[in-house]
Design a protein around this motif. Structure first.
Motif, PDB file in Angstrom:
ATOM      1  N   ARG A 183      13.746  35.685   2.374  1.00 43.67           N
ATOM      2  CA  ARG A 183      13.259  35.391   3.723  1.00 43.67           C
ATOM      3  C   ARG A 183      11.944  36.115   4.007  1.00 43.67           C
ATOM      4  N   ARG A 240      18.292  42.361   9.473  1.00 47.65           N
ATOM      5  CA  ARG A 240      19.189  41.524   8.653  1.00 47.65           C
ATOM      6  C   ARG A 240      20.285  42.357   7.996  1.00 47.65           C
ATOM      7  N   THR A 248      13.903  43.190   7.762  1.00 50.74           N
ATOM      8  CA  THR A 248      14.928  43.470   6.754  1.00 50.74           C
ATOM      9  C   THR A 248      15.989  44.403   7.329  1.00 50.74           C
ATOM     10  N   GLU A 304      22.992  42.877  10.471  1.00 52.02           N
ATOM     11  CA  GLU A 304      23.853  41.684  10.554  1.00 52.02           C
ATOM     12  C   GLU A 304      24.872  41.678   9.419  1.00 52.02           C
ATOM     13  N   ASP A 327      15.473  39.303  -0.808  1.00 52.81           N
ATOM     14  CA  ASP A 327      14.526  39.898   0.139  1.00 52.81           C
ATOM     15  C   ASP A 327      13.910  41.177  -0.424  1.00 52.81           C
TER      16      ASP A 327
END
Length: 175
Positions: free
Chosen positions: A101, A129, A126, A132, A37
């Protein structure tokens, strides 16, 4: 001790860690996807840096160059963290393209404000993510990766903020 020549390639790259094998695998994979990414975001930011035009050219050109440099600066840390915990990471641009992604933008022309808005949204996604991945690190008590992620999240939030402010259209002040 077994002959080193008989060890598999994976065994040769298996860095010792106190994380479980599953934690190491999951976190290293998350870092590898994050790295993909970052490379995609870096390339898109440089694309827009190279192709921005219009009355705010200088400001946008410099902003995007600064942001691209910041993104690129963390790539080595991301990859090396994956290796430190016993995982592997990207080996090619093709692998990065498969895992990323962040969507490319190969348009012939993109309006400067649309460039900023697209990058704002990419940075915001981003950030989400990375949160996460941070939760996964917390689950496995990987405080070092979590700490690094906190710094990268802060940087991503700042990029999002700057892109948001730079892309705002003039608003009436009531005067």
């Amino acid at each position: 001790m077994p002959d080193a020549r008989l060890r598999t390639a994976a065994e040769r790259l298996d860095t010792p860690t106190d994380l479980s094998a599953e934690a190491s695998r999951q976190i290293a994979e998350g870092l590898t996807i994050l790295l993909a990414d970052f490379f995609a975001l870096y390339m898109k930011t440089k694309n827009f840096h190279w192709h921005v035009s219009g009355p705010h050219f200088r400001d946008y050109h410099l902003l995007l160059d600064e942001q691209a440099a910041q993104i690129f600066a963390v790539t080595d840390d991301v990859a090396e963290r994956a290796r430190k915990i016993g995982g592997t990471t990207l080996r090619s641009l093709g692998q990065a393209a498969q895992k990323a992604r962040i969507l490319d933008n190969d348009a012939e022309y993109v309006d400067p404000l649309d460039m900023l808005a697209e990058l704002r949204d990419d940075n915001k996604a981003t950030t989400s993510r990375m949160r996460e991945l941070h939760a996964l690190c917390d689950e496995h008590d990987d405080v070092s990766t979590a700490s690094m992620l906190e710094e990268w999240i802060d940087q991503s939030e700042e990029r999002t903020w700057f892109l948001y402010e730079a892309s705002r259209r003039g608003e009436a002040t009531g005067h």
